[in-house]
Design a protein around this motif. Structure first.
Motif, mmCIF file in Angstrom:
data_model
loop_
_atom_site.group_PDB
_atom_site.id
_atom_site.type_symbol
_atom_site.label_atom_id
_atom_site.label_comp_id
_atom_site.label_asym_id
_atom_site.label_seq_id
_atom_site.Cartn_x
_atom_site.Cartn_y
_atom_site.Cartn_z
ATOM 1 N N GLY A 373 7.038 -12.772 35.195
ATOM 2 C CA GLY A 373 8.488 -12.648 35.248
ATOM 3 C C GLY A 373 9.000 -11.252 35.008
ATOM 4 O O GLY A 373 10.207 -11.057 34.813
ATOM 5 N N ARG A 374 8.134 -10.258 35.019
ATOM 6 C CA ARG A 374 8.582 -8.876 34.808
ATOM 7 C C ARG A 374 9.134 -8.292 36.102
ATOM 8 O O ARG A 374 8.668 -8.611 37.205
ATOM 9 C CB ARG A 374 7.419 -8.023 34.295
ATOM 10 N N ASP A 375 10.109 -7.420 35.965
ATOM 11 C CA ASP A 375 10.762 -6.816 37.122
ATOM 12 C C ASP A 375 9.806 -5.823 37.795
ATOM 13 O O ASP A 375 9.360 -4.851 37.164
ATOM 14 C CB ASP A 375 12.042 -6.101 36.680
ATOM 15 N N VAL A 376 9.485 -6.052 39.081
ATOM 16 C CA VAL A 376 8.528 -5.204 39.792
ATOM 17 C C VAL A 376 9.101 -3.810 40.015
ATOM 18 O O VAL A 376 8.373 -2.811 39.935
ATOM 19 C CB VAL A 376 8.129 -5.870 41.128
ATOM 20 N N LEU A 377 10.396 -3.708 40.300
ATOM 21 C CA LEU A 377 11.005 -2.394 40.491
ATOM 22 C C LEU A 377 10.866 -1.546 39.232
ATOM 23 O O LEU A 377 10.541 -0.348 39.314
ATOM 24 C CB LEU A 377 12.476 -2.563 40.866
ATOM 25 N N ALA A 378 11.091 -2.130 38.087
ATOM 26 C CA ALA A 378 10.961 -1.387 36.833
ATOM 27 C C ALA A 378 9.522 -0.923 36.619
ATOM 28 O O ALA A 378 9.272 0.222 36.214
ATOM 29 C CB ALA A 378 11.419 -2.258 35.667
ATOM 30 N N ARG A 379 8.570 -1.772 36.919
ATOM 31 C CA ARG A 379 7.171 -1.415 36.703
ATOM 32 C C ARG A 379 6.719 -0.351 37.708
ATOM 33 O O ARG A 379 5.956 0.557 37.371
ATOM 34 C CB ARG A 379 6.293 -2.667 36.788
ATOM 35 N N VAL A 380 7.189 -0.450 38.950
ATOM 36 C CA VAL A 380 6.837 0.570 39.942
ATOM 37 C C VAL A 380 7.438 1.921 39.547
ATOM 38 O O VAL A 380 6.770 2.961 39.626
ATOM 39 C CB VAL A 380 7.321 0.136 41.345
ATOM 40 N N ALA A 381 8.697 1.923 39.123
ATOM 41 C CA ALA A 381 9.356 3.187 38.765
ATOM 42 C C ALA A 381 8.709 3.835 37.552
ATOM 43 O O ALA A 381 8.435 5.044 37.541
ATOM 44 C CB ALA A 381 10.842 2.930 38.514
ATOM 45 N N HIS A 382 8.465 3.065 36.505
ATOM 46 C CA HIS A 382 7.851 3.640 35.303
ATOM 47 C C HIS A 382 6.402 4.051 35.567
ATOM 48 O O HIS A 382 5.933 5.048 35.009
ATOM 49 C CB HIS A 382 7.921 2.630 34.152
ATOM 50 N N GLY A 383 5.702 3.299 36.392
ATOM 51 C CA GLY A 383 4.340 3.690 36.739
ATOM 52 C C GLY A 383 4.292 4.912 37.631
ATOM 53 O O GLY A 383 3.306 5.661 37.626
ATOM 54 N N ALA A 384 5.362 5.136 38.419
ATOM 55 C CA ALA A 384 5.393 6.287 39.324
ATOM 56 C C ALA A 384 5.378 7.597 38.558
ATOM 57 O O ALA A 384 4.771 8.575 39.006
ATOM 58 C CB ALA A 384 6.628 6.214 40.219
ATOM 59 N N LEU A 385 6.048 7.640 37.405
ATOM 60 C CA LEU A 385 6.101 8.884 36.649
ATOM 61 C C LEU A 385 4.699 9.348 36.272
ATOM 62 O O LEU A 385 4.311 10.491 36.519
ATOM 63 C CB LEU A 385 6.966 8.705 35.400
ATOM 64 N N ASP A 386 3.943 8.438 35.679
ATOM 65 C CA ASP A 386 2.584 8.807 35.276
ATOM 66 C C ASP A 386 1.709 9.103 36.484
ATOM 67 O O ASP A 386 0.977 10.105 36.519
ATOM 68 C CB ASP A 386 1.963 7.684 34.439
ATOM 69 N N THR A 387 1.770 8.224 37.504
ATOM 70 C CA THR A 387 0.883 8.378 38.658
ATOM 71 C C THR A 387 1.184 9.659 39.415
ATOM 72 O O THR A 387 0.268 10.421 39.774
ATOM 73 C CB THR A 387 1.025 7.169 39.592
ATOM 74 N N LEU A 388 2.467 9.943 39.691
ATOM 75 C CA LEU A 388 2.825 11.127 40.460
ATOM 76 C C LEU A 388 2.536 12.408 39.688
ATOM 77 O O LEU A 388 2.016 13.384 40.249
ATOM 78 C CB LEU A 388 4.303 11.068 40.844
ATOM 79 N N LEU A 389 2.874 12.438 38.408
ATOM 80 C CA LEU A 389 2.623 13.638 37.625
ATOM 81 C C LEU A 389 1.133 13.914 37.494
ATOM 82 O O LEU A 389 0.680 15.062 37.617
ATOM 83 C CB LEU A 389 3.263 13.505 36.246
ATOM 84 N N LEU A 390 0.343 12.860 37.267
ATOM 85 C CA LEU A 390 -1.100 13.041 37.161
ATOM 86 C C LEU A 390 -1.689 13.496 38.492
ATOM 87 O O LEU A 390 -2.544 14.393 38.537
ATOM 88 C CB LEU A 390 -1.756 11.738 36.702
ATOM 89 N N ALA A 391 -1.244 12.862 39.594
ATOM 90 C CA ALA A 391 -1.759 13.245 40.909
ATOM 91 C C ALA A 391 -1.399 14.687 41.235
ATOM 92 O O ALA A 391 -2.219 15.442 41.789
ATOM 93 C CB ALA A 391 -1.217 12.297 41.985
ATOM 94 N N LEU A 392 -0.171 15.103 40.895
ATOM 95 C CA LEU A 392 0.243 16.479 41.159
ATOM 96 C C LEU A 392 -0.553 17.463 40.307
ATOM 97 O O LEU A 392 -0.995 18.514 40.801
ATOM 98 C CB LEU A 392 1.739 16.622 40.870
ATOM 99 N N ALA A 393 -0.767 17.129 39.042
ATOM 100 C CA ALA A 393 -1.531 18.026 38.172
ATOM 101 C C ALA A 393 -2.980 18.137 38.630
ATOM 102 O O ALA A 393 -3.551 19.240 38.689
ATOM 103 C CB ALA A 393 -1.470 17.518 36.727
ATOM 104 N N ILE A 394 -3.584 16.999 38.997
ATOM 105 C CA ILE A 394 -4.972 17.027 39.462
ATOM 106 C C ILE A 394 -5.070 17.787 40.777
ATOM 107 O O ILE A 394 -6.032 18.532 41.006
ATOM 108 C CB ILE A 394 -5.509 15.592 39.596
ATOM 109 N N SER A 395 -4.078 17.624 41.669
ATOM 110 C CA SER A 395 -4.087 18.351 42.940
ATOM 111 C C SER A 395 -4.031 19.856 42.707
ATOM 112 O O SER A 395 -4.736 20.627 43.378
ATOM 113 C CB SER A 395 -2.911 17.906 43.809
ATOM 114 N N ALA A 396 -3.190 20.294 41.769
ATOM 115 C CA ALA A 396 -3.090 21.731 41.475
ATOM 116 C C ALA A 396 -4.407 22.269 40.918
ATOM 117 O O ALA A 396 -4.873 23.347 41.317
ATOM 118 C CB ALA A 396 -1.945 21.978 40.502
ATOM 119 N N ILE A 397 -5.005 21.509 39.999
ATOM 120 C CA ILE A 397 -6.291 21.942 39.434
ATOM 121 C C ILE A 397 -7.365 21.967 40.512
ATOM 122 O O ILE A 397 -8.169 22.907 40.601
ATOM 123 C CB ILE A 397 -6.691 21.007 38.278
ATOM 124 N N ALA A 398 -7.396 20.937 41.360
ATOM 125 C CA ALA A 398 -8.397 20.861 42.422
ATOM 126 C C ALA A 398 -8.219 21.996 43.428
ATOM 127 O O ALA A 398 -9.207 22.583 43.899
ATOM 128 C CB ALA A 398 -8.314 19.510 43.117
#
Length: 597
Positions: A373-398
């Motif tokens: 019963g958890r809101d999928v939009l909320a989980r996608v948005a909050h998960g996006a912060l971690d996923t996008l920031l981590l992907a961007l940081a790893i891309s820069a390092i790579a």
């Protein structure tokens, strides 16, 4: 000759370090190997001190890791890779059988990838053959959607819809060629989309090289010119093609898990989880050998295609200034992604409502709800912060590590082959053994292997750029190595490698998601995207919105990366100012360096 011997010695040292590190895995993880083996053999049996002591005596664990590693290495020349700690069977036959399954899957997936890459480049080839290119790739952002499709999600959809519901193709098992189609599609579509974009990025410059212009002026058919342009661009991508082949063999763990394929990646993963040390070491050694053979064959093929030009310095640069690109698409994709995140951040991603389980999208829940019963939009948005920031940081390092190591091909070549042979899943297990499991484990695991394709791309482009006519002329005018690197090589190589890094950013996000999907990343109730897909996959038929929402956001991220990558172009050289205001209108009397523009 001395450089070749040095490269072989460096490769042997790297392989030895990798095998030794894997041999120490049970001890690095600070767990009792006997206890792990007991749980794998018989989960119901009590782990009494007597039982554990008996298992240690059988395995020879009390003798220490160095003794076990020495025994294992001593048996390799005789074709003896030891006996499995779990089943007691000989290791080598099982590993070779798994390798056969992976190679068959790799061949079919490669065919799918090549067809997909051809489809991505088709419009550019057609326009180039008809001399209608505007100096930039003609392909759209549709390939970004393919490149951003999670392999495990594509595999799940194909297995559920095509295999089970429609019954067109078998979905589970491994009994013949028919069983390779669906997993090959899941693996080949994203890989072909990335390869197609890299090739599509170089084709416009090939169509304006002097040989192409001369061929068109003499009336050669456009089909022939397009074929030669394709051959001109392929050598620079062959090293990455070799890396893709190894990745299709050892990195397809999630797909092999879904389709129940007894491949080498899945065998190695299961051995790592169960700490079946002989199987893990043999599987890793086979992956390293396969990586060395594949990448060596790719380099040999590239040398055969353009070897004389590399030797004589007779190439023209493929990296030239191009017209400005339309920026409306990246802005649109960026706004769409920002809107989704901004709408979901005010919502609580952990709020439970069991009365609203698996609700379809509505005004209250625009993306619907999940099984709790958890809101999928909320989980996608909050998960996006971690996923996008981590992907961007790893891309820069790579990107930074890939360019720096790509400048030293003798050092990075064997290192790329060895690192690429380690699937991210196995890297995550090794990192977890040393640092412990947690949210940083997938980050370190992906960062360890993400730089390798960029280093291979940098080395391949530098090898060709050093053999260009304009660089030969600049060197003849007295330019030193530092000036050539700063003013000629890096400006030509950095834009395509940066575009490659952007193209791989969705792949990095997918790698993080894949580790979460396999349970090696974030743990519940974290809203990380891989964990969202893993949690909601069992309900894909009843509540497809719970799976489609994070998958769609990943696709939008891929489209954003591809369209933004198109804006990274080599800057146009500044024209020197002249005293005569009419000088710009007069034809130049200076010989132009071919390829300098």
């Amino acid at each position: 000759m001395r450089s070749r011997l040095g490269a072989l010695l460096w490769r042997a040292v790297l392989v030895a370090l990798l095998v030794c590190g894997i041999g120490l895995l049970p001890w690095l993880s600070h767990t009792d190997p006997a206890l792990t083996v007991l749980k794998a053999r018989s989960a119901d049996r009590d782990a009494t001190p007597e039982v554990l002591a008996d298992i240690r005596a059988q395995l020879g664990v009390d003798d220490g890791p160095l003794h076990l590693l020495g025994q294992w290495l001593a048996g390799l020349p005789r074709g003896d890779a030891g006996r499995s700690w779990i089943s007691g069977a000989d290791v080598l036959p099982g590993v070779l059988e798994a390798l056969g399954a992976s190679l068959l899957l790799m061949v079919v997936a490669l065919a799918v990838a090549l067809v997909t890459a051809a489809g991505v480049c088709a419009r550019t080839l057609y326009l180039g053959a008809r001399r209608r290119l505007e100096g930039r790739p003609a392909g759209g952002s549709g390939s970004a959607v393919l490149a951003a499709l999670p392999e495990f999600l594509t595999a799940s959809v194909l297995a559920t819809v095509v295999g089970v519901q429609w019954g067109w193709l078998p979905a589970l098992g491994w009994y013949g060629p028919q069983w390779t189609v669906l997993p090959a599609l899941a693996l080949g579509l994203p890989a072909g989309a990335v390869l197609g974009r890299l090739l599509d990025d170089q084709l416009p410059a090939a169509f304006v090289e002097p040989w192409a212009l001369a061929a068109a002026a003499r009336g050669l058919p456009g089909r022939s010119i397009a074929r030669k342009a394709l051959r001109r661009c392929v050598p620079g991508l062959l090293p990455n093609l070799g890396l893709f082949l190894v990745g299709l063999t050892g990195g397809s763990v999630a797909v092999e898990q879904i389709f129940d394929i007894p491949g080498l990646g899945r065998t190695t993963l299961q051995a790592a989880i169960a700490q079946d040390l002989p199987v893990l070491q043999a599987g890793t050694l086979v992956l390293v050998a396969l990586a060395a053979v594949t990448t060596g064959g790719a380099r040999l093929a590239a040398r055969l295609l353009i070897g004389p030009a590399l030797r004589d310095g007779a190439l023209h640069t493929l990296h030239r200034p191009s017209p400005p690109v339309r920026r409306i698409l990246p802005i649109a994709y960026g706004l769409l992604l920002s809107v989704v995140i901004s709408l979901g951040l005010p919502r609580d991603p952990l709020a439970l409502d069991t009365a609203a389980r698996l609700r379809p999208p509505s005004t209250a829940h625009p993306f619907g709800t999940d099984a709790l019963g958890r809101d999928v939009l909320a989980r996608v948005a909050h998960g996006a912060l971690d996923t996008l920031l981590l992907a961007l940081a790893i891309s820069a390092i790579a990107l930074t590590a890939g360019v720096l190591l790509g400048l030293l091909p003798r050092l990075s070549g064997p290192l790329v082959d060895t690192v690429n042979a380690v699937p991210p899943v196995l890297a995550a297990l090794l990192v977890a053994a040393v640092w412990g499991s947690g949210p940083t484990t997938p980050v370190l695991a992906v960062a360890v292997v993400a730089w390798a394709p960029l280093a291979a791309h940098t080395s391949a482009l530098l090898r060709q750029e050093r053999a260009t006519l304009h660089l030969t002329a600049t060197r003849a005018l007295g330019a030193g190595p530092g000036h050539l690197l700063r003013s000629e090589l890096l400006p030509a190589v950095l834009p395509p490698v940066a575009r490659h890094a952007l193209l791989r950013q969705p792949g990095i996000a997918l790698a993080l998601a894949s580790l979460g999907f396999l349970g090696l990343g974030a743990q519940p109730p974290s809203p990380e995207w891989g964990l969202l897909l893993a949690e909601n996959q069992p309900y894909a038929e009843r509540a497809p919105w719970a799976v489609l929402a994070p998958a769609t956001v990943l696709a939008v991220l891929g489209a954003l990366a591809v369209t933004a990558a198109g804006g990274l172009r080599r800057p146009r050289p500044r024209r020197p100012r002249t005293a005569d205001p009419l000088a710009d209108d007069q034809p130049s009397t200076q010989p132009e360096l071919v390829g300098a523009r």
